[in-house]
Design a protein around this motif. Sequence first.
Motif, PDB file in Angstrom:
ATOM      1  N   LEU A 113      16.389   3.128 -22.457  1.00  0.00           N
ATOM      2  CA  LEU A 113      17.340   2.025 -22.629  1.00  0.00           C
ATOM      3  C   LEU A 113      16.663   0.670 -22.855  1.00  0.00           C
ATOM      4  N   PHE A 114      15.368   0.566 -22.553  1.00  0.00           N
ATOM      5  CA  PHE A 114      14.627  -0.668 -22.746  1.00  0.00           C
ATOM      6  C   PHE A 114      14.319  -0.868 -24.215  1.00  0.00           C
ATOM      7  N   PRO A 115      14.387  -2.056 -24.802  1.00  0.00           N
ATOM      8  CA  PRO A 115      14.527  -3.360 -24.189  1.00  0.00           C
ATOM      9  C   PRO A 115      15.953  -3.911 -24.150  1.00  0.00           C
ATOM     10  N   SER A 116      16.931  -3.147 -24.645  1.00  0.00           N
ATOM     11  CA  SER A 116      18.294  -3.688 -24.612  1.00  0.00           C
ATOM     12  C   SER A 116      18.783  -3.873 -23.181  1.00  0.00           C
ATOM     13  N   LYS A 117      18.271  -3.049 -22.264  1.00  0.00           N
ATOM     14  CA  LYS A 117      18.572  -3.195 -20.841  1.00  0.00           C
ATOM     15  C   LYS A 117      17.272  -3.041 -20.068  1.00  0.00           C
ATOM     16  N   CYS A 118      17.112  -3.867 -19.053  1.00  0.00           N
ATOM     17  CA  CYS A 118      15.930  -3.792 -18.194  1.00  0.00           C
ATOM     18  C   CYS A 118      16.398  -3.272 -16.839  1.00  0.00           C
ATOM     19  N   LEU A 119      16.215  -1.984 -16.620  1.00  0.00           N
ATOM     20  CA  LEU A 119      16.774  -1.312 -15.447  1.00  0.00           C
ATOM     21  C   LEU A 119      15.670  -0.716 -14.576  1.00  0.00           C
ATOM     22  N   ALA A 120      16.030  -0.434 -13.346  1.00  0.00           N
ATOM     23  CA  ALA A 120      15.096   0.203 -12.415  1.00  0.00           C
ATOM     24  C   ALA A 120      15.880   1.081 -11.451  1.00  0.00           C
ATOM     25  N   ASP A 177       0.810  -1.214   0.000  1.00  0.00           N
ATOM     26  CA  ASP A 177       0.000   0.000   0.000  1.00  0.00           C
ATOM     27  C   ASP A 177       0.846   1.268   0.000  1.00  0.00           C
ATOM     28  N   ARG A 178       2.114   1.146   0.366  1.00  0.00           N
ATOM     29  CA  ARG A 178       2.995   2.317   0.439  1.00  0.00           C
ATOM     30  C   ARG A 178       3.943   2.421  -0.759  1.00  0.00           C
ATOM     31  N   VAL A 179       3.791   1.530  -1.733  1.00  0.00           N
ATOM     32  CA  VAL A 179       4.665   1.517  -2.912  1.00  0.00           C
ATOM     33  C   VAL A 179       4.008   2.301  -4.039  1.00  0.00           C
ATOM     34  N   GLU A 180       4.816   3.123  -4.674  1.00  0.00           N
ATOM     35  CA  GLU A 180       4.360   3.882  -5.843  1.00  0.00           C
ATOM     36  C   GLU A 180       5.322   3.572  -6.984  1.00  0.00           C
ATOM     37  N   VAL A 181       4.774   3.185  -8.127  1.00  0.00           N
ATOM     38  CA  VAL A 181       5.589   2.875  -9.301  1.00  0.00           C
ATOM     39  C   VAL A 181       5.524   4.066 -10.243  1.00  0.00           C
ATOM     40  N   ILE A 182       6.715   4.559 -10.619  1.00  0.00           N
ATOM     41  CA  ILE A 182       6.817   5.717 -11.506  1.00  0.00           C
ATOM     42  C   ILE A 182       7.730   5.343 -12.664  1.00  0.00           C
TER      43      ILE A 182
END
Length: 89
Positions: free
Chosen positions: A39-46, A26-31
């Motif tokens: 850089l995607f899809p050659s690299k999958c970064l976060a 409940d406290r997670v926000e995805v941005i």
Amino acid sequence: VVDGEVGPRQFSKGRLDDPRIHAVADRVEVILDDEARRLFPSKCLARIVIETDREVLESGLTGGRGDADRPLSDDELKRKFFVDPQRDP
């Protein structure tokens, strides 16, 4: 975050009903990160950013453990895919 690890036990039946999991989720926000998207899809970064009452912690843009440029060791692979019967009945 709840267990301090991610392995088969975290995906076992009933784990998603754990109220501690819901409290964290409940406290997670995805941005969407513009640089990671570029850089995607050659690299999958976060990028992980954790905000507490006292500080902000940031990982920087990084790939996950197990990617080609950050491979897992044999022991890490075993821990990832096999539950230890001594530890997790």
